[in-house]
Motif scaffolding. Sequence first.
Motif, PDB file in Angstrom:
ATOM      1  N   ILE A  76       0.918  -1.177   0.058  1.00 45.25           N
ATOM      2  CA  ILE A  76       0.033  -0.195   0.051  1.00 45.25           C
ATOM      3  C   ILE A  76       0.727   1.304   0.030  1.00 45.25           C
ATOM      4  N   PHE A  77       1.998   1.102   0.435  1.00 41.51           N
ATOM      5  CA  PHE A  77       3.156   2.273   0.163  1.00 41.51           C
ATOM      6  C   PHE A  77       3.621   2.574  -1.074  1.00 41.51           C
ATOM      7  N   SER A  78       3.409   1.563  -1.993  1.00 44.00           N
ATOM      8  CA  SER A  78       4.012   1.533  -3.348  1.00 44.00           C
ATOM      9  C   SER A  78       2.946   1.728  -4.516  1.00 44.00           C
ATOM     10  N   GLU A  79       3.468   2.581  -5.438  1.00 41.02           N
ATOM     11  CA  GLU A  79       2.530   2.814  -6.514  1.00 41.02           C
ATOM     12  C   GLU A  79       2.632   1.604  -7.527  1.00 41.02           C
ATOM     13  N   PRO A  80       1.687   0.959  -7.785  1.00 41.44           N
ATOM     14  CA  PRO A  80       1.663  -0.230  -8.828  1.00 41.44           C
ATOM     15  C   PRO A  80       1.856   0.122 -10.206  1.00 41.44           C
ATOM     16  N   GLU A  81       2.435   1.344 -10.583  1.00 43.66           N
ATOM     17  CA  GLU A  81       2.698   1.704 -12.010  1.00 43.66           C
ATOM     18  C   GLU A  81       3.367   0.366 -12.762  1.00 43.66           C
ATOM     19  N   GLY A  82       2.297   0.000 -13.853  1.00 46.21           N
ATOM     20  CA  GLY A  82       2.697  -0.817 -14.608  1.00 46.21           C
ATOM     21  C   GLY A  82       2.621  -2.267 -14.375  1.00 46.21           C
ATOM     22  N   TYR A  83       2.219  -2.433 -12.875  1.00 49.39           N
ATOM     23  CA  TYR A  83       2.446  -3.881 -12.608  1.00 49.39           C
ATOM     24  C   TYR A  83       3.663  -4.574 -12.973  1.00 49.39           C
ATOM     25  N   GLY A  84       4.750  -4.075 -12.879  1.00 52.18           N
ATOM     26  CA  GLY A  84       6.059  -4.663 -13.328  1.00 52.18           C
ATOM     27  C   GLY A  84       6.414  -5.822 -12.519  1.00 52.18           C
ATOM     28  N   ASP A  85       7.786  -6.045 -12.966  1.00 48.66           N
ATOM     29  CA  ASP A  85       8.464  -7.297 -11.994  1.00 48.66           C
ATOM     30  C   ASP A  85       8.560  -6.480 -10.549  1.00 48.66           C
ATOM     31  N   ASP A  86       8.721  -5.298 -10.265  1.00 49.24           N
ATOM     32  CA  ASP A  86       9.075  -4.928  -8.867  1.00 49.24           C
ATOM     33  C   ASP A  86       7.775  -4.936  -8.098  1.00 49.24           C
ATOM     34  N   PHE A  87       6.491  -5.287  -8.563  1.00 45.92           N
ATOM     35  CA  PHE A  87       5.476  -5.460  -7.715  1.00 45.92           C
ATOM     36  C   PHE A  87       5.050  -6.818  -7.435  1.00 45.92           C
ATOM     37  N   ILE A  88       4.767  -7.139  -6.080  1.00 45.65           N
ATOM     38  CA  ILE A  88       4.300  -8.586  -5.805  1.00 45.65           C
ATOM     39  C   ILE A  88       3.054  -9.024  -6.616  1.00 45.65           C
ATOM     40  N   SER A  89       3.377 -10.362  -6.815  1.00 47.66           N
ATOM     41  CA  SER A  89       2.621 -11.186  -7.463  1.00 47.66           C
ATOM     42  C   SER A  89       1.405 -11.631  -6.690  1.00 47.66           C
ATOM     43  N   TRP A  90       0.188 -12.155  -7.135  1.00 40.60           N
ATOM     44  CA  TRP A  90      -0.525 -12.782  -6.219  1.00 40.60           C
ATOM     45  C   TRP A  90      -0.135 -14.131  -5.612  1.00 40.60           C
ATOM     46  N   GLY A 115      -5.967  -9.312 -16.124  1.00 38.17           N
ATOM     47  CA  GLY A 115      -5.575  -8.565 -15.067  1.00 38.17           C
ATOM     48  C   GLY A 115      -5.981  -9.027 -13.762  1.00 38.17           C
ATOM     49  N   GLY A 116      -6.441 -10.268 -13.600  1.00 40.43           N
ATOM     50  CA  GLY A 116      -6.871 -10.875 -12.516  1.00 40.43           C
ATOM     51  C   GLY A 116      -5.737 -11.035 -11.283  1.00 40.43           C
ATOM     52  N   ASP A 117      -4.556 -11.348 -11.822  1.00 35.46           N
ATOM     53  CA  ASP A 117      -3.408 -11.386 -10.743  1.00 35.46           C
ATOM     54  C   ASP A 117      -3.206 -10.009  -9.969  1.00 35.46           C
ATOM     55  N   PHE A 118      -3.138  -8.838 -10.583  1.00 30.27           N
ATOM     56  CA  PHE A 118      -3.030  -7.635 -10.250  1.00 30.27           C
ATOM     57  C   PHE A 118      -4.294  -7.204  -9.216  1.00 30.27           C
TER      58      PHE A 118
END
Length: 178
Positions: A76-90, A115-118
């Motif tokens: 919640i402290f991170s912006e999920p821009e692009g939901y790339g490799d640096d954002f946690i996966s489900w 888009g279900g994972d994000f």
Amino acid sequence: MSIAPYFADLYASYEAELDDLSSDSEGRSALKKRLDEKRREIAHILPMIEFAPEMVAVIFHNAFSFNSPKVMQHIIFSEPEGYGDDFISWDELSSHLSIANWAEKLINATLEAEGGDFFMVMAAALEFMRSNGTHTAHAEVIENDDFDDDEDGALQLNESGSDWLSEQGFESVETENN
């Protein structure tokens, strides 16, 4: 630290959606009934995750217990821009959650959608914010996962919210009730 604008904005819509579902036109409690209806209609509402995710996320109301508040705060402290490799996966996040049995079928259906994972990460984040009171603009960062008084970290978050309100000139609820 501040909650990422993405999650702060989306939480306001999520909370409004829960409020809308909470009572019927006569003021009677209707949340359980309405959530059950939405859950049965998942196939019809899943396309909405692209343009109105808060209207779908409510089906996961009370679906999760959070075993690692630190992981949730990182989200919640991170912006999920692009939901790339640096954002946690489900897949990674789900190992830090306890999931209600009734929600498994809904999760599986959601993961099959584009888009279900994000979306599932976002839904868990919204539920974390709701259940732990972290929907305020500022929240204390949890330094470790060792919570003696409160396993889910809500105590620390509520204290930090109370401190922030005091800094803004508001009296604490404890002071007002005395």
